[in-house]
Design an enzyme around this catalytic site. Sequence first.
Site, PDB file in Angstrom:
ATOM      1  N   ASP A 229       0.807  -1.221   0.000  1.00  0.00           N
ATOM      2  CA  ASP A 229       0.000   0.000   0.000  1.00  0.00           C
ATOM      3  C   ASP A 229       0.844   1.278   0.000  1.00  0.00           C
ATOM      4  OD1 ASP A 229      -2.292  -1.571   0.052  1.00  0.00           O
ATOM      5  OD2 ASP A 229      -2.425  -1.542   2.231  1.00  0.00           O
ATOM      6  N   GLU A 230       2.081   1.185  -0.457  1.00  0.00           N
ATOM      7  CA  GLU A 230       2.942   2.360  -0.490  1.00  0.00           C
ATOM      8  C   GLU A 230       3.498   2.635  -1.877  1.00  0.00           C
ATOM      9  OE1 GLU A 230       5.893   2.464   2.576  1.00  0.00           O
ATOM     10  OE2 GLU A 230       4.496   1.861   4.155  1.00  0.00           O
TER      11      GLU A 230
END
Length: 286
Positions: A229-230
């Site tokens: 999620d980055e």
Amino acid sequence: MTTRTYVLTISCADTIGIVAAVSGYLSGLGIFITESANFGDPETGRFFQRTVFKATPDQPSLAELEAGFKAIADHFQMTWRFHDTAVKPRVMLLVSKFDHCLNDLLYRYRNGSLTIDIPAVVSNHPDLERIVAWHGIPYHHLPVTKDTKAVQEQQVLDLVDRLNVDLVVLARYMQVLSDEMCRALSWRCINIHHSFLPSFKGARPYHQAHTRGVKIIGATAHYVTTDLDEGPIIEQGVERIDHTFTPEDFVAIGRDIESVVLARAVQFHIEHRVIANGKKTVVFRR
């Protein structure tokens, strides 16, 4: 006379004369530029440009354009590419049981607002096969468990290769991809995260947001990387809420935001509006 539309994307160290060199090259061939946008990043010292132009049949072919441009690209040490807009990107969708993003993308595909081909939809559950079959798209049910994850992911990658897939879209695919798969799909896999990153990561983000009493909720579309999620963010959207909203309201509103944000991210990608800038992106919006 039939014209062809191309998109040229470039990135390089920022310096004097880049715009003049690009526009001079195209205008020197009698080519009409219809759209051009550029950005010089003061933090990285990098320059980014997206140029749309039309060429007639009596003007140089794509191969000739590329060959002629190479001297300019070499001079500025560019990362560059010409894109033929007549070629539809081949996009494979991965889904689980949530169908809102899938339905939205299929609708845009069917009405032509997303100019893509969808050669396959892959799911770890059988639930959405009927929806996909109605659109005449092959549905591949590939179950996955902790013990079969490596085998299942290889099956997905085999489909990507066999079907000549350009982009993989995780349309609420509720599986964390392995590092190996993330690397194999680097810069060609988009995920929709059901939260306004970087806040409220992980499970039940809308419930986390409700507990914290937030006043906006949102969704984030980003490229998939080995950092969960980055990945580089492409598009985000938010809606304002207040203390009267329940967690169920958050979820309902979130579904709408997710669908719109993911569709925009896919649109930006296939229109070559996204250029890598380290761990970030430069997005030339409409």
